[in-house]
Scaffold this active site. Sequence first.
Site, PDB file in Angstrom:
ATOM      1  N   TYR A  24      26.415  14.045  19.304  1.00 49.20           N
ATOM      2  CA  TYR A  24      26.322  15.053  18.481  1.00 49.20           C
ATOM      3  C   TYR A  24      27.740  14.352  17.563  1.00 49.20           C
ATOM      4  O   TYR A  24      28.704  14.994  17.200  1.00 49.20           O
ATOM      5  CB  TYR A  24      26.907  16.156  18.780  1.00 49.20           C
ATOM      6  N   SER A  26      28.712  11.139  14.303  1.00 47.28           N
ATOM      7  CA  SER A  26      28.431  10.995  12.946  1.00 47.28           C
ATOM      8  C   SER A  26      27.343  11.423  12.367  1.00 47.28           C
ATOM      9  O   SER A  26      27.095  12.253  11.702  1.00 47.28           O
ATOM     10  CB  SER A  26      28.930   9.734  12.523  1.00 47.28           C
ATOM     11  N   HIS A 111      18.650   3.798  14.301  1.00 47.37           N
ATOM     12  CA  HIS A 111      18.839   2.280  14.247  1.00 47.37           C
ATOM     13  C   HIS A 111      17.991   1.665  15.007  1.00 47.37           C
ATOM     14  O   HIS A 111      18.226   2.109  16.283  1.00 47.37           O
ATOM     15  CB  HIS A 111      20.406   2.089  14.335  1.00 47.37           C
ATOM     16  N   GLY A 137      27.161   9.961   8.346  1.00 45.80           N
ATOM     17  CA  GLY A 137      26.617  11.375   8.548  1.00 45.80           C
ATOM     18  C   GLY A 137      27.025  12.473   7.520  1.00 45.80           C
ATOM     19  O   GLY A 137      26.436  13.297   7.284  1.00 45.80           O
TER      20      GLY A 137
END
Length: 254
Positions: A24, A26, A111, A137
């Site tokens: 939890y 960015s 990613h 984010g």
Amino acid sequence: MKVYTNKDGSLAPFKNKTIAVIGYGSQGHAQAQNLRDSGVNVIVGQRKGSDNYKLAVKHGFKPGVTLFTAAEAAEKADFIQILLPDEVQAKIYESDILPHLKKGKTLIFSHGFNIHFKYIKAPKDVDVILSAPKGPGHMVRAEFEKGGGVPGLVAVHQTLSARSGQALAHAKGIGSIRGGVYETSFKEETETDLFGEQVVLCGGLSELIKAGFQTLVDAGYAPEMAYFECMHEVKLIVDLMYQGGLSYMRHSSG
């Protein structure tokens, strides 16, 4: 390159399914909230007692209901999105996620580093997809709340033929498809992302700013003036490039 817009995506692959967002930080806080606000059933996997765990609670994720440890969340979910830092993903994957990867589940990445470089090797009966918003984010969340979306990339590493719409569904859920989503591969996303960050954005640009600042100061100009010219005005120029490209920037700043 194939480009998808909001009319192309559907949340149907997530109907009656659960997505676990592991991490939890960015991206995790932004994507988990965006998915939840899009009507997707979201749970969060985060280490108990950590600052990010407390943040998840603050954002309305309830311990034991929608907030669990990584292992608990992975066990409960149909879709498991790994949004941990690259350097710890493989370790947490092996200890907390892999034991709960049953046939037909889906791994989601934002990613492709750990898949592309084979630090994470998924079972053949598990789908592996990528949905990567091209922005930090806080911007992913802010644009979503304004009704827009940060553009993104989608890719498939391995998937069952009937489930190929999952990446687009995720891009729709986090809002990326509102800004346009481009189809790519794990290899291309990983290598261009690393190049862009290290050579241009975080590497080259920061070194250019420092070199320019030092050149002016060494030449006898006031540090305050050097700061304004080499650092402060960078955002103003980048904003113009973001709005209309290099030509627009030159026209507006000339």
